[in-house]
Design an enzyme around this catalytic site. Structure first.
Site, PDB file in Angstrom:
ATOM      1  N   ARG A 165       0.862  -1.180   0.000  1.00 56.68           N
ATOM      2  CA  ARG A 165       0.000   0.000   0.000  1.00 56.68           C
ATOM      3  C   ARG A 165       0.894   1.223   0.000  1.00 56.68           C
ATOM      4  O   ARG A 165       1.436   1.613   1.032  1.00 56.68           O
ATOM      5  CB  ARG A 165      -0.898  -0.017   1.237  1.00 56.68           C
ATOM      6  CG  ARG A 165      -1.897   1.107   1.268  1.00 56.68           C
ATOM      7  CD  ARG A 165      -2.827   0.965   2.469  1.00 56.68           C
ATOM      8  NE  ARG A 165      -3.857   1.970   2.411  1.00 56.68           N
ATOM      9  CZ  ARG A 165      -3.709   3.206   2.861  1.00 56.68           C
ATOM     10  NH1 ARG A 165      -2.557   3.580   3.405  1.00 56.68           N
ATOM     11  NH2 ARG A 165      -4.683   4.083   2.775  1.00 56.68           N
ATOM     12  N   SER A 173     -12.911  -3.663   0.239  1.00 56.49           N
ATOM     13  CA  SER A 173     -13.224  -3.072   1.543  1.00 56.49           C
ATOM     14  C   SER A 173     -14.723  -2.836   1.685  1.00 56.49           C
ATOM     15  O   SER A 173     -15.410  -2.541   0.708  1.00 56.49           O
ATOM     16  CB  SER A 173     -12.498  -1.726   1.701  1.00 56.49           C
ATOM     17  OG  SER A 173     -11.107  -1.900   1.654  1.00 56.49           O
ATOM     18  N   LYS A 195      -4.483   4.841   7.941  1.00 56.76           N
ATOM     19  CA  LYS A 195      -5.239   5.008   6.691  1.00 56.76           C
ATOM     20  C   LYS A 195      -6.113   6.247   6.835  1.00 56.76           C
ATOM     21  O   LYS A 195      -7.118   6.242   7.543  1.00 56.76           O
ATOM     22  CB  LYS A 195      -6.085   3.743   6.448  1.00 56.76           C
ATOM     23  CG  LYS A 195      -6.606   3.609   5.034  1.00 56.76           C
ATOM     24  CD  LYS A 195      -7.262   2.247   4.859  1.00 56.76           C
ATOM     25  CE  LYS A 195      -7.599   1.938   3.412  1.00 56.76           C
ATOM     26  NZ  LYS A 195      -8.619   2.773   2.840  1.00 56.76           N
TER      27      LYS A 195
END
Length: 199
Positions: free
Chosen positions: A29, A98, A127
């Protein structure tokens, strides 16, 4: 995980320790680094995962997943839809999606998700777009309706991981609790034990 290291360790060293500790899937990520660097380090992480026989997936970027020959991709509700991601990646690749509500979970299931990342379960600073913490209730609701594999995401630490598993998740997605640990291997091992004991 991103490409930045922590302390004296590089991202690759942290990943190796985490894999030694029992991490069962590694997600790349990275939002900030130049694409050339993402591809360079991504290949190293991919090869490391292959040596441990652990799936390697890329967050959001299907193009990067294809270029890295990753095992799959994890997308959010505002990213490329799961069905489209699978068309580009191929039927044999992992597509995780998600979900932060039942409606989002239903959509993800309809998109053919291989697993759901449910949360943010707890407040998280890792995040930035994770939204408000929702607790473990949604995990319980989803597990009662579908048999799709689930991981809890967002703010998961050693002291709250068990509640996530007991609510019905199959695993937990963590970043800082491992990458910023003094001993990433031991941190990963502790999570692995909590998951296996309570699943």
């Amino acid at each position: 995980m991103g490409l930045e290291g922590y302390g004296s360790r590089t991202a690759l060293e942290i990943a190796k320790e985490a894999l030694e500790g029992g991490v069962t899937l590694l997600q790349l990520r990275e939002k900030e680094a130049p694409l050339r660097e993402v591809l360079r380090q991504g290949k190293l992480l991919r090869d490391l995962c292959r040596s441990y026989k652990v799936p390697f997936v890329v967050n959001d970027r299907v193009d990067v997943a294809i270029l890295l020959e990753a095992d799959g991709v994890h997308v959010g509700q505002d990213d490329i839809p799961g069905l489209e991601a699978r068309k580009l990646l191929g039927e044999d690749k992992i597509v995780g999606i998600s979900a932060g509500t039942m409606e989002e979970a239903e959509w993800a299931v309809s998109q053919g998700a291989d697993y759901l990342g449910v949360g943010a379960v707890y407040a998280t600073s890792t995040k930035k777009d994770a939204g408000e913490a929702i607790g473990t209730g949604l995990i319980r609701q989803i597990s009662e309706r579908w048999s799709i594999p689930m991981v809890g995401i967002g703010g998961i630490q050693h002291d709250n991981a068990v509640q996530v598993i007991q609510a019905g998740a199959d695993g937990v997605a963590v970043v800082s609790a491992i990458t910023r640990a003094t001993n990433p291997r031991e941190a990963a091992l502790e999570f692995a034990k909590k998951v296996s004991r309570n699943h």
